[in-house]
Design a protein around this motif. Structure first.
Motif, PDB file in Angstrom:
ATOM      1  N   UNK A  44       2.647  -0.541  -4.216  1.00 34.15           N
ATOM      2  CA  UNK A  44       4.009  -0.293  -4.688  1.00 34.15           C
ATOM      3  C   UNK A  44       4.180   1.034  -5.423  1.00 34.15           C
ATOM      4  N   UNK A  45       3.273   1.436  -6.327  1.00 35.80           N
ATOM      5  CA  UNK A  45       3.474   2.734  -6.993  1.00 35.80           C
ATOM      6  C   UNK A  45       3.565   3.902  -6.001  1.00 35.80           C
ATOM      7  N   UNK A  46       2.737   3.882  -4.968  1.00 36.11           N
ATOM      8  CA  UNK A  46       2.802   4.946  -3.956  1.00 36.11           C
ATOM      9  C   UNK A  46       4.126   4.887  -3.203  1.00 36.11           C
ATOM     10  N   UNK A  47       4.596   3.682  -2.924  1.00 34.71           N
ATOM     11  CA  UNK A  47       5.874   3.534  -2.240  1.00 34.71           C
ATOM     12  C   UNK A  47       7.028   4.031  -3.118  1.00 34.71           C
ATOM     13  N   UNK A  48       6.931   3.741  -4.410  1.00 34.22           N
ATOM     14  CA  UNK A  48       7.965   4.221  -5.339  1.00 34.22           C
ATOM     15  C   UNK A  48       8.013   5.746  -5.348  1.00 34.22           C
ATOM     16  N   UNK A  49       6.835   6.361  -5.405  1.00 31.78           N
ATOM     17  CA  UNK A  49       6.777   7.832  -5.432  1.00 31.78           C
ATOM     18  C   UNK A  49       7.278   8.423  -4.123  1.00 31.78           C
ATOM     19  N   UNK A 105      -1.531 -10.066  -1.160  1.00 33.97           N
ATOM     20  CA  UNK A 105      -0.452  -9.794  -2.112  1.00 33.97           C
ATOM     21  C   UNK A 105      -0.889  -8.752  -3.145  1.00 33.97           C
ATOM     22  N   UNK A 106      -2.148  -8.791  -3.545  1.00 35.25           N
ATOM     23  CA  UNK A 106      -2.652  -7.766  -4.480  1.00 35.25           C
ATOM     24  C   UNK A 106      -2.598  -6.385  -3.832  1.00 35.25           C
ATOM     25  N   UNK A 107      -2.956  -6.308  -2.554  1.00 38.37           N
ATOM     26  CA  UNK A 107      -2.906  -5.022  -1.843  1.00 38.37           C
ATOM     27  C   UNK A 107      -1.467  -4.524  -1.748  1.00 38.37           C
ATOM     28  N   UNK A 108      -0.525  -5.436  -1.476  1.00 37.09           N
ATOM     29  CA  UNK A 108       0.884  -5.034  -1.414  1.00 37.09           C
ATOM     30  C   UNK A 108       1.351  -4.508  -2.763  1.00 37.09           C
ATOM     31  N   UNK A 109       1.008  -5.238  -3.827  1.00 38.49           N
ATOM     32  CA  UNK A 109       1.418  -4.818  -5.171  1.00 38.49           C
ATOM     33  C   UNK A 109       0.761  -3.496  -5.552  1.00 38.49           C
ATOM     34  N   UNK A 110      -0.494  -3.314  -5.172  1.00 32.94           N
ATOM     35  CA  UNK A 110      -1.204  -2.071  -5.487  1.00 32.94           C
ATOM     36  C   UNK A 110      -0.574  -0.883  -4.771  1.00 32.94           C
TER      37      UNK A 110
END
Length: 146
Positions: A52-57, A45-50
């Motif tokens: 997220x910023x790249x996915x947003x961009x 879950x930490x890896x998924x959350x980490x």
């Protein structure tokens, strides 16, 4: 006599199926304990959350509200993730192997691995990205006309 034999066979089959189901349930329960002791789900879950910023961009057309809800949903649905991964572990490991993993994660070395796992995953990912970029650049350069 035939009816008694049939009844005995059905009873024996029921006992065997019940016993196998009990063993499966025990393996799943042990697998959940291994996941807890190893910190596997927290690392995932930490890896998924980490990420997220790249996915947003990479997806600026997706509203910020989606990402906020997505992150909250990840946290909310962790028990489902645990159940699914525990079934996977129970399918692939014997009870003895699961017990061995649990024992390992209760040792000082196992606890140390759990402690370091998030940073190891983060750093390993960065190493892998640099490695892949280098290979991509080398292949791209080799394909340029000379």
């Amino acid at each position: 006599m035939t009816c008694r034999l049939l009844f005995a066979a059905v009873t024996l089959c029921s006992i065997l199926v019940s016993s196998a189901h009990g063993q499966d349930a025990q393996r799943v329960a042990t697998a959940k304990r291994v996941l807890e002791a190893s910190g596997t789900v927290e690392t995932m879950t930490a890896a998924m959350k980490a990420n997220l910023p790249a996915q947003r961009m990479a997806n600026p057309q997706i509203p910020a509200e989606f990402w906020t809800r997505f992150e909250a949903r990840i946290q909310q649905d962790v028990p489902q993730l645990v159940d699914s991964i525990a079934l996977l572990y129970a399918k692939n490991f014997t009870q003895q192997e699961l017990d061995g993993l649990l024992t390992f994660y209760q040792t000082p070395t196992g606890r140390r691995l759990r402690e370091l796992q998030p940073s190891l995953v983060t750093e390993s990912s960065a190493i892998g990205q640099r490695w892949g970029m280098r290979i991509g650049a080398e292949i791209g350069a080799s394909m340029q006309p000379r």
